[in-house]
Write an enzyme that holds these catalytic residues in place. Structure first.
Site, short mmCIF file in Angstrom:
data_model
loop_
_atom_site.label_atom_id
_atom_site.label_comp_id
_atom_site.label_asym_id
_atom_site.label_seq_id
_atom_site.Cartn_x
_atom_site.Cartn_y
_atom_site.Cartn_z
CG PHE A 4 -1.77 -1.25 1.33
CD1 PHE A 4 -2.92 -1.43 0.56
CD2 PHE A 4 -1.40 -2.26 2.20
CE1 PHE A 4 -3.68 -2.60 0.67
CE2 PHE A 4 -2.15 -3.42 2.33
CZ PHE A 4 -3.30 -3.59 1.57
CG ASP A 20 0.08 3.18 5.55
OD1 ASP A 20 -0.88 3.16 6.36
OD2 ASP A 20 0.51 4.22 5.04
CB CYS A 75 -5.61 4.71 8.99
SG CYS A 75 -6.28 4.16 7.42
N1 SAH Z 1 1.99 4.29 2.82
C1 SAH Z 1 1.53 5.39 2.02
C2 SAH Z 1 0.04 5.65 2.18
C3 SAH Z 1 -0.84 4.47 1.86
S1 SAH Z 1 -2.52 4.87 1.62
C4 SAH Z 1 2.36 6.64 2.34
O1 SAH Z 1 3.17 6.62 3.28
O2 SAH Z 1 2.21 7.62 1.62
C5 SAH Z 1 -3.22 3.39 1.07
C6 SAH Z 1 -2.86 2.99 -0.36
O3 SAH Z 1 -3.45 1.72 -0.59
C7 SAH Z 1 -3.37 3.89 -1.47
O4 SAH Z 1 -2.29 4.33 -2.25
C8 SAH Z 1 -4.31 3.00 -2.32
O5 SAH Z 1 -4.16 3.24 -3.72
C9 SAH Z 1 -3.82 1.63 -1.96
N2 SAH Z 1 -4.79 0.52 -2.05
C10 SAH Z 1 -6.08 0.50 -1.65
N3 SAH Z 1 -6.60 -0.74 -1.79
C11 SAH Z 1 -5.60 -1.53 -2.27
C12 SAH Z 1 -5.51 -2.90 -2.59
N4 SAH Z 1 -6.54 -3.75 -2.43
N5 SAH Z 1 -4.33 -3.38 -3.05
C13 SAH Z 1 -3.27 -2.55 -3.20
N6 SAH Z 1 -3.31 -1.24 -2.91
C14 SAH Z 1 -4.45 -0.73 -2.44
#
Ligand code: SAH
Length: 407
Positions: free
Chosen positions: A238, A310, A350
């Site tokens: 993520f 995350d 979160c």
């Molecule tokens: N760690 C990042 C923030 C993550 S926010 C930082 O420090 O900036 C969560 C992320 O998860 C988003 O970018 C979103 O596109 C992604 N996401 C949501 N559902 C997902 C899934 N099923 N598989 C992979 N990525 C996903």
């Protein structure tokens, strides 16, 4: 003096006296004087005693959001709000003082005594979210005060969060002050450079709440790198625009694998690598559903020294807790399988609806099922520019564990 009043049912004044900032619809006996959405209202006990001032939200279960408990001063003037915004802005000055960090949350809604108002600073650009009827009704006032207090180049509105719909408000996005942003904005965070797309990025453009945890990861990578023959590898699940990836490389990681479902986020992540002088070959991006990608990595026999999980908010409300718990369990289970002995997992949630206690139980279950002998060596929370008012523990949403894999 305002004539509009909310009169509470008998026995429902306790939380207000304890300065909790929300009045739920079920606590209200009567709304007197037909207030407009966002209008200032006086909250009274059933006996007619003054309790607090609040903003009226006719469409939300949270029917009023409280801003002051002092009867004598009606909290409506520009002076009142200037002082309140300045207090929050001043509290962030130490964070920005070194010049190594140019982005942070300046105003964190209820936690800063400004219900529904979120203001993030990205260099000279401010991004504002108005998430309650009260904040919505004060768009012009807040814009004027922020321009006066901070002299930004521009103020951009990103009132497109789901919280708006509960308030009966449609999404609203656009430039409030100064020129429209022509391109992503460059920020510094702990000396590292990032591009932030304030127009199309998630939330207001960047996950500022993870700043301290990204720094913690960088320090952990550096310590591991110093204590082992080979520099550590990082799996960043993520990843969004690669915040943890850039910090990992800054700490000395040999190689990073980013996983995200958003190709646009990963593309901006590649620009962030270049901006910090890291060779593209040190990072591999996997676009896809993390639940599947983690299984594929495991099937391919991959292992990592550090893993960051995350995920987005799996539980939006209490009703989602069970389903969300299964999701957290699954990704953590996969992560424990992918973690080398001696490696560390930074795992976060979160979701406000998932307590720190429940989250720890979920991670425990995942480690047990993976057959990992793991221990907690640290706890993660939201960065200090996302404070939690002691009167409003609901603001404590981000929790995380650093787990070391012994087996
Ligand atoms: N760690 C990042 C923030 C993550 S926010 C930082 O420090 O900036 C969560 C992320 O998860 C988003 O970018 C979103 O596109 C992604 N996401 C949501 N559902 C997902 C899934 N099923 N598989 C992979 N990525 C996903």
């Amino acid at each position: 003096m305002t004539t509009t009043r909310i009169i509470l049912k008998p026995g429902r004044q306790k939380p207000v006296q304890r300065r909790h900032p929300w009045i739920f619809s079920g606590a209200i006996q009567q709304v007197a004087g037909a207030p407009a959405p966002g209008e200032l209202v006086a909250v009274q006990s059933h006996r007619g005693e003054f309790l607090a001032w609040g903003h009226y939200s006719p469409h939300s279960q949270i029917r009023a959001r409280l801003i002051s408990w002092r009867e004598a001063v009606q909290p409506e003037s520009a002076d009142f709000w200037r002082a309140r915004l300045r207090r929050a802005i001043d509290a962030r000055k130490p964070l920005l003082a070194s010049g190594q960090t140019t982005a942070c949350r300046l105003i964190h809604a209820e936690s800063d005594g400004a219900p529904g108002l979120i203001v993030d600073r990205y260099g000279d650009t401010l991004v504002v979210q108005l998430l309650s009827a009260g904040a919505e009704a004060r768009r012009e006032l807040f814009t004027t005060l922020l321009a006066e207090l901070l002299a930004p180049q521009r103020i951009y509105e990103r009132s497109d969060a789901a919280a708006r719909y509960k308030e009966g408000l449609a999404s609203q996005v656009g430039t409030l002050y100064g020129p429209a942003p022509a391109a992503p904005v460059m920020i510094l965070e702990n000396g590292l450079r990032f591009l932030v797309d304030v127009q199309a990025g998630h939330k207001s453009g960047f996950y500022l709440d993870q700043r301290a945890n990204r720094q913690r990861l960088r320090e952990t990578v550096a310590r591991l790198a110093a204590s082992r023959p080979a520099p550590p590898t990082l799996l960043n699940v993520f990843s969004y625009t690669g915040g943890f990836a850039v910090y990992g490389l800054a700490g000395g990681a040999a190689h990073v694998v980013n996983v995200d479902s958003s190709a646009a986020a990963l593309a901006l992540g590649r620009e962030n690598l270049a901006l910090n002088g890291y060779a593209a070959a040190r990072v591999e991006d996997l676009t896809g559903d993390a639940f599947e990608v983690l299984r594929q990595l495991r099937a391919a026999g991959q292992q990592f020294d550090l893993i960051v999980l995350d995920p987005p908010k799996f539980a939006v409300s209490k009703r989602d807790v069970q389903r969300a718990a299964r999701g957290y369990k699954d990704i953590n289970l996969q992560a424990f399988h992918l973690l080398r002995p001696g490696g560390q997992l930074f795992t976060c949630s979160c979701s406000g609806a998932i307590s720190a206690d429940l989250f720890q139980k979920i991670v425990f279950g995942a480690a047990l099922d993976a057959g990992s002998d793991a221990q907690i060596i640290g706890r993660l929370t939201q960065s200090s520019d996302h404070p939690v008012a002691l009167t409003c523990p609901e603001g404590d949403y981000l929790k995380g564990l650093i787990c070391r894999n012994l087996s």
